[in-house]
Design a protein around this motif. Sequence first.
Motif, mmCIF file in Angstrom:
data_model
loop_
_atom_site.group_PDB
_atom_site.id
_atom_site.type_symbol
_atom_site.label_atom_id
_atom_site.label_comp_id
_atom_site.label_asym_id
_atom_site.label_seq_id
_atom_site.Cartn_x
_atom_site.Cartn_y
_atom_site.Cartn_z
ATOM 1 N N PHE A 1 0.746 -1.265 0.001
ATOM 2 C CA PHE A 1 0.106 0.130 0.086
ATOM 3 C C PHE A 1 0.748 1.080 0.145
ATOM 4 O O PHE A 1 0.234 2.315 -0.010
ATOM 5 N N SER A 2 2.091 1.103 -0.130
ATOM 6 C CA SER A 2 3.037 2.319 -0.047
ATOM 7 C C SER A 2 3.967 2.277 -1.285
ATOM 8 O O SER A 2 4.296 1.093 -1.721
ATOM 9 N N THR A 3 4.364 3.408 -1.852
ATOM 10 C CA THR A 3 5.235 3.258 -3.042
ATOM 11 C C THR A 3 6.584 2.898 -2.714
ATOM 12 O O THR A 3 7.427 2.258 -3.413
ATOM 13 N N GLU B 1 -5.123 5.533 -6.809
ATOM 14 C CA GLU B 1 -5.368 5.334 -8.217
ATOM 15 C C GLU B 1 -5.775 4.174 -8.697
ATOM 16 O O GLU B 1 -6.266 3.703 -9.788
ATOM 17 N N ASN B 2 -5.957 3.017 -7.870
ATOM 18 C CA ASN B 2 -6.754 1.787 -8.221
ATOM 19 C C ASN B 2 -8.146 1.972 -7.879
ATOM 20 O O ASN B 2 -8.647 2.665 -6.757
ATOM 21 N N ASN B 3 -8.806 1.531 -8.827
ATOM 22 C CA ASN B 3 -10.359 1.671 -8.713
ATOM 23 C C ASN B 3 -10.977 1.120 -7.662
ATOM 24 O O ASN B 3 -11.803 2.013 -7.095
ATOM 25 N N ARG B 4 -10.740 0.065 -7.162
ATOM 26 C CA ARG B 4 -11.301 -0.467 -5.780
ATOM 27 C C ARG B 4 -11.134 0.153 -4.748
ATOM 28 O O ARG B 4 -12.055 0.426 -3.889
ATOM 29 N N GLY C 1 -12.702 3.466 -4.794
ATOM 30 C CA GLY C 1 -14.066 3.340 -4.363
ATOM 31 C C GLY C 1 -14.466 3.219 -2.970
ATOM 32 O O GLY C 1 -15.403 3.712 -2.290
ATOM 33 N N LEU C 2 -13.621 2.477 -2.350
ATOM 34 C CA LEU C 2 -13.660 2.417 -0.734
ATOM 35 C C LEU C 2 -13.287 3.697 -0.144
ATOM 36 O O LEU C 2 -14.204 4.199 0.810
ATOM 37 N N ALA C 3 -12.477 4.375 -0.451
ATOM 38 C CA ALA C 3 -12.226 5.660 0.291
ATOM 39 C C ALA C 3 -13.358 6.455 0.086
ATOM 40 O O ALA C 3 -13.657 7.585 0.773
ATOM 41 N N LEU C 4 -13.850 6.623 -1.380
ATOM 42 C CA LEU C 4 -14.958 7.689 -1.531
ATOM 43 C C LEU C 4 -16.351 7.555 -0.615
ATOM 44 O O LEU C 4 -17.152 8.119 -0.608
#
Length: 255
Positions: free
Chosen positions: A35-37, A52-55, A58-61
């Motif tokens: 989960f980190s660069t 940047e990952n869609n899933r 979506g959870l964050a929003l």
Amino acid sequence: MTVGYLNSHGGAAIRKRSWWELSWPDGQEQHKCVFSTREADRLTDATLLNLENNRVRGLALNLPQVAAGQPLPCVTVSRLPSSITGLWGLFEIRLRAGMRQKTQSLRIPTVRRGYVSVFLSEEGKLFLPTARHIWDALQTAEPQVMDTLSFEKSATAYERLQEAAEQAGHELFDALQQEHLSSVAREEERGTVAFGSRRKAIERVGLPEVRQYRLARCDAEEAEWRNELQSARQIVPEILPLLMLKIVSKSQCSL
């Protein structure tokens, strides 16, 4: 957030050294996830999951908001020095433009958002670099819930973090506002040119009655577009608390 969602919605998240094996509720599996660069750069063939990952986005929003007085967890974070103790919060700064629910003609987003984290020391001082450091640590370490604050202390913490976020979020909101106003200016230029070209095209062809009808329709659509454009200049700021914690050391278990 992702691990918590999977474990509570029929999926699975299994820790493997410094990465995760994930199984989503719909059956999709993802291997060697980080989960980190920094971890993605360090590990070969790792799958980076961020906003940047869609899933994940979506959870964050759709994160539930923190309510005033909701008992706040007291947590320890293994990657943090024991000297870092205080209140930490993550907030969404949102700019909502226009008084209409949906625009028909504008080609600009009506909602813009960004995120800010804040940290208040035990003395009540605001430290934004420390807040970002805690946010990084929370993404790579497993926090342990040691206790929860009482209703009264949780309500006080909520108010203090909210005030800190409003103070810290000014710069982010100004940037969102400037980005929005620039988009409005570009949209006004685009629309003016588009309607002008459309009018010239109408005047070149067709019978007079047909041209008059088409010009009247063009005028009506431009008037509606300009009304929406004017509405888009009206900006409503919003600040939404997403996560609040009391960061404690292991010696602070009785609060």
